[in-house]
Design a protein around this motif. Structure first.
Motif, PDB file in Angstrom:
ATOM      1  N   ARG A 179     -46.021  64.962 -47.831  1.00  0.00           N
ATOM      2  CA  ARG A 179     -45.738  65.543 -49.145  1.00  0.00           C
ATOM      3  C   ARG A 179     -44.955  64.545 -49.977  1.00  0.00           C
ATOM      4  NH1 ARG A 179     -43.712  70.994 -46.361  1.00  0.00           N
ATOM      5  NH2 ARG A 179     -42.020  69.551 -45.931  1.00  0.00           N
ATOM      6  N   GLU A 180     -45.280  64.498 -51.272  1.00  0.00           N
ATOM      7  CA  GLU A 180     -44.625  63.542 -52.159  1.00  0.00           C
ATOM      8  C   GLU A 180     -43.149  63.868 -52.337  1.00  0.00           C
ATOM      9  OE1 GLU A 180     -44.779  62.460 -56.882  1.00  0.00           O
ATOM     10  OE2 GLU A 180     -46.682  62.448 -55.782  1.00  0.00           O
ATOM     11  N   ILE A 181     -42.319  62.836 -52.205  1.00  0.00           N
ATOM     12  CA  ILE A 181     -40.891  62.956 -52.504  1.00  0.00           C
ATOM     13  C   ILE A 181     -40.609  62.384 -53.880  1.00  0.00           C
ATOM     14  CG2 ILE A 181     -38.574  62.200 -51.836  1.00  0.00           C
ATOM     15  CD1 ILE A 181     -39.595  62.074 -48.943  1.00  0.00           C
ATOM     16  N   ALA A 182     -41.124  61.207 -54.151  1.00  0.00           N
ATOM     17  CA  ALA A 182     -40.908  60.556 -55.443  1.00  0.00           C
ATOM     18  C   ALA A 182     -41.984  59.497 -55.626  1.00  0.00           C
ATOM     19  CB  ALA A 182     -39.516  59.927 -55.506  1.00  0.00           C
ATOM     20  N   SER A 183     -42.279  59.163 -56.883  1.00  0.00           N
ATOM     21  CA  SER A 183     -43.335  58.200 -57.180  1.00  0.00           C
ATOM     22  C   SER A 183     -43.083  57.599 -58.547  1.00  0.00           C
ATOM     23  CB  SER A 183     -44.694  58.916 -57.143  1.00  0.00           C
ATOM     24  OG  SER A 183     -45.757  58.012 -57.115  1.00  0.00           O
ATOM     25  N   SER A 184     -43.221  56.278 -58.663  1.00  0.00           N
ATOM     26  CA  SER A 184     -42.974  55.628 -59.949  1.00  0.00           C
ATOM     27  C   SER A 184     -43.572  54.227 -59.933  1.00  0.00           C
ATOM     28  CB  SER A 184     -41.471  55.545 -60.232  1.00  0.00           C
ATOM     29  OG  SER A 184     -41.222  54.977 -61.500  1.00  0.00           O
ATOM     30  N   GLY A 185     -43.801  53.684 -61.112  1.00  0.00           N
ATOM     31  CA  GLY A 185     -44.348  52.333 -61.208  1.00  0.00           C
ATOM     32  C   GLY A 185     -43.981  51.679 -62.523  1.00  0.00           C
ATOM     33  N   THR A 186     -44.447  50.443 -62.681  1.00  0.00           N
ATOM     34  CA  THR A 186     -44.196  49.713 -63.915  1.00  0.00           C
ATOM     35  C   THR A 186     -45.358  48.761 -64.165  1.00  0.00           C
ATOM     36  OG1 THR A 186     -42.574  48.369 -65.116  1.00  0.00           O
ATOM     37  CG2 THR A 186     -42.975  47.772 -62.817  1.00  0.00           C
ATOM     38  N   THR A 187     -45.557  48.413 -65.419  1.00  0.00           N
ATOM     39  CA  THR A 187     -46.581  47.428 -65.760  1.00  0.00           C
ATOM     40  C   THR A 187     -45.993  46.025 -65.664  1.00  0.00           C
ATOM     41  OG1 THR A 187     -46.033  47.606 -68.117  1.00  0.00           O
ATOM     42  CG2 THR A 187     -47.804  49.013 -67.286  1.00  0.00           C
ATOM     43  N   LEU A 188     -46.857  45.060 -65.396  1.00  0.00           N
ATOM     44  CA  LEU A 188     -46.461  43.665 -65.307  1.00  0.00           C
ATOM     45  C   LEU A 188     -47.482  42.809 -66.037  1.00  0.00           C
ATOM     46  CD1 LEU A 188     -45.554  43.491 -61.500  1.00  0.00           C
ATOM     47  CD2 LEU A 188     -43.920  43.464 -63.389  1.00  0.00           C
ATOM     48  N   ASP A 189     -47.038  41.700 -66.556  1.00  0.00           N
ATOM     49  CA  ASP A 189     -47.969  40.752 -67.150  1.00  0.00           C
ATOM     50  C   ASP A 189     -48.874  40.197 -66.050  1.00  0.00           C
ATOM     51  OD1 ASP A 189     -48.725  37.799 -67.902  1.00  0.00           O
ATOM     52  OD2 ASP A 189     -48.234  38.801 -69.795  1.00  0.00           O
ATOM     53  N   PRO A 190     -50.200  40.104 -66.286  1.00  0.00           N
ATOM     54  CA  PRO A 190     -51.094  39.593 -65.245  1.00  0.00           C
ATOM     55  C   PRO A 190     -50.711  38.212 -64.726  1.00  0.00           C
ATOM     56  CG  PRO A 190     -52.372  40.631 -66.987  1.00  0.00           C
ATOM     57  CD  PRO A 190     -50.949  40.579 -67.468  1.00  0.00           C
ATOM     58  N   GLY A 191     -49.972  37.436 -65.524  1.00  0.00           N
ATOM     59  CA  GLY A 191     -49.560  36.106 -65.091  1.00  0.00           C
ATOM     60  C   GLY A 191     -48.303  36.095 -64.238  1.00  0.00           C
ATOM     61  N   THR A 192     -47.709  37.260 -63.984  1.00  0.00           N
ATOM     62  CA  THR A 192     -46.484  37.339 -63.184  1.00  0.00           C
ATOM     63  C   THR A 192     -46.739  36.832 -61.765  1.00  0.00           C
ATOM     64  OG1 THR A 192     -45.774  39.269 -64.444  1.00  0.00           O
ATOM     65  CG2 THR A 192     -44.660  38.875 -62.344  1.00  0.00           C
ATOM     66  N   GLY A 193     -45.823  36.013 -61.247  1.00  0.00           N
ATOM     67  CA  GLY A 193     -45.978  35.436 -59.926  1.00  0.00           C
ATOM     68  C   GLY A 193     -45.583  36.386 -58.815  1.00  0.00           C
ATOM     69  N   PRO A 194     -45.917  36.030 -57.566  1.00  0.00           N
ATOM     70  CA  PRO A 194     -45.645  36.915 -56.420  1.00  0.00           C
ATOM     71  C   PRO A 194     -44.169  37.261 -56.250  1.00  0.00           C
ATOM     72  CG  PRO A 194     -47.160  35.172 -55.792  1.00  0.00           C
ATOM     73  CD  PRO A 194     -46.673  34.837 -57.166  1.00  0.00           C
ATOM     74  N   ALA A 195     -43.266  36.295 -56.447  1.00  0.00           N
ATOM     75  CA  ALA A 195     -41.837  36.560 -56.233  1.00  0.00           C
ATOM     76  C   ALA A 195     -41.342  37.652 -57.171  1.00  0.00           C
ATOM     77  CB  ALA A 195     -41.032  35.274 -56.423  1.00  0.00           C
ATOM     78  N   GLU A 196     -41.739  37.571 -58.445  1.00  0.00           N
ATOM     79  CA  GLU A 196     -41.321  38.587 -59.415  1.00  0.00           C
ATOM     80  C   GLU A 196     -41.960  39.938 -59.107  1.00  0.00           C
ATOM     81  OE1 GLU A 196     -42.564  35.659 -60.132  1.00  0.00           O
ATOM     82  OE2 GLU A 196     -41.037  34.549 -61.254  1.00  0.00           O
ATOM     83  N   ARG A 197     -43.177  39.921 -58.596  1.00  0.00           N
ATOM     84  CA  ARG A 197     -43.850  41.166 -58.230  1.00  0.00           C
ATOM     85  C   ARG A 197     -43.145  41.838 -57.054  1.00  0.00           C
ATOM     86  NH1 ARG A 197     -49.106  41.730 -60.363  1.00  0.00           N
ATOM     87  NH2 ARG A 197     -49.645  40.004 -61.748  1.00  0.00           N
ATOM     88  N   VAL A 198     -42.760  41.039 -56.062  1.00  0.00           N
ATOM     89  CA  VAL A 198     -42.021  41.570 -54.924  1.00  0.00           C
ATOM     90  C   VAL A 198     -40.698  42.170 -55.384  1.00  0.00           C
ATOM     91  CG1 VAL A 198     -40.796  40.952 -52.810  1.00  0.00           C
ATOM     92  CG2 VAL A 198     -43.086  40.053 -53.224  1.00  0.00           C
TER      93      VAL A 198
END
Length: 403
Positions: free
Chosen positions: A107-126
């Motif tokens: 069962r869902e407890i919490a859920s959220s997200g954000t948009t990122l620029d497609p050029g964002t690198g892996p470190a910033e995504r992590v």
């Protein structure tokens, strides 16, 4: 030598505890007597184990009368406490990241997200994913050590042994990155990394259009065309983790060259860029996909022809997969699935025309969980629940063993 008996007793008790937990995870609420019978131990032993598990918060009691329970013991049924631990899913797409927290009952407890620029690198995504995960835990009043694991989706195939993300389309931010190492170091939690289209398939198998189906093929028609194979109830990855690259099945050996090095790949005929290119001569260069879909649904003949062609060529590929794998159901996701029956009908027709008679009547249905990074995050959480090697032992370790 004097410590060995005590150690053996502790080991036996731990084993019995984990057996009880595993039974409750697999079968749901059970009475103590039924637990003792199935575990093959005395009622006294079960009572001792249950008392400790109740004190540690791993097990709770249910007083609800289950349907069909005629033995007069509505109360005192035991179940694993859904909030004893949590699982997390995290899905990285080209333009964003989504994180989902579930309890042990999925069962869902919490859920959220954000948009990122497609050029964002892996470190910033992590970093973005880790930040969202911590925020969700804080808002739910949960500690990081309560997280059993994180199922993470990224674009591209993941080599099963090295953990390095391969390349299936140009411009993938995770290409050649050891995503599991990077994420595990940043999160400080057990991490399993999977292709995000496969995770969409896992989510649909658990909560969506594939519920109750043991042999399922999910595929997404988007910029790329990936798939997830659920065979005998488990996600199939292949020898090196590259199973499911449906978009790079060649449909014409003399076709246009593909960036993957092959020629005539399906993605060049049925991927989103190819479909948009086929639609724009009739709809106009500035027309967006949403309007194209709406006009096609309203009966535009040019749009219907393009989607009929796409459905037919995809159906021919699926017919071969039906001959090979014999799925019970095929679930179609991705942006192009929103075309609905104008796409699915020719797909079914092509399967019936080209597949063997034993397998040609496979269900072909649209995905139910929608689009976006959230679906893969749902699948990531479901993957942790289904593939943690010994969930009962993990729960026992997390809550501590008393001396």
């Amino acid at each position: 030598m004097s410590r060995k008996p005590g150690g053996s007793l502790r080991s036996l008790r731990r084993s019995n505890q984990e057996q009880v937990i595993a039974l409750l995870i697999a079968q749901g609420p059970l009475h103590r007597a039924e637990l003792a019978r199935q575990a093959g131990v005395s009622r006294t032993t079960v009572s001792t184990i249950v008392s400790e598990l109740l004190a540690r918060g791993l097990v709770t009691e249910s007083y609800e009368q289950p349907d069909g329970d005629l033995d007069g013991r509505a109360g005192n049924r035991l179940l694993v406490n859904p909030r004893a631990a949590v699982v997390a899913g995290m899905n990285h797409t080209f333009d964003g990241v989504w994180v989902h927290l579930s309890d042990l009952a999925a069962r869902e407890i919490a859920s959220s997200g954000t948009t990122l620029d497609p050029g964002t690198g892996p470190a910033e995504r992590v970093e973005a994913g880790a930040s969202i995960l911590q925020r969700l835990l804080d808002s739910a009043g949960l500690e990081r050590q309560q997280v059993i694991g994180v199922g993470v989706g990224v674009p591209g195939p993941i080599h099963r042994e090295t953990g390095v993300v391969g390349v299936s389309l140009p411009g993938q931010p995770w290409s050649h990155v050891h995503a599991a190492d990077e994420l595990q170091q940043a999160l400080g939690l057990p991490v399993v990394v999977e292709n995000n289209t496969r995770l969409e398939g896992v989510a649909e198998a658990r909560w969506g259009a594939g519920r109750g189906v043991a042999n399922l093929l999910y595929f997404g028609l988007s910029s790329g065309i990936g798939s997830g194979l659920i065979l005998d109830g488990r996600l199939y990855r292949g020898a090196v983790g590259a199973a499911g690259e449906l978009g790079h099945v060649s449909v014409s050996v003399d076709g246009a060259p593909c960036p993957c090095g092959n020629r005539g790949c399906l993605v060049l005929r049925a991927g989103l860029p190819a479909v948009l290119a086929a639609l724009r001569p009739s709809f106009g260069e500035e027309t967006e996909l949403e309007e194209m879909l709406a006009r096609t649904a309203a009966g535009d003949r040019a749009g219907e022809k393009v989607f009929t062609d796409v459905g037919t060529v995809v159906g021919q590929v699926l017919a071969n997969l039906c001959n090979l794998l014999n799925p019970e159901r095929i679930v179609v996701g991705g942006e192009l699935s929103r075309a609905g029956e104008v796409l699915l009908r020719p797909m079914r027709d092509a399967i019936r025309r080209h597949a063997l008679s034993l397998v040609r009547d496979v269900d072909v249905v649209p995905a139910e969980l929608g689009l976006g990074a959230r679906v893969g995050a749902l699948g990531g959480a479901a993957l942790v629940l289904s593939e943690t090697p010994d969930l009962a032992a993990a729960l026992n370790r997390m809550s501590g063993i008393t001396a």
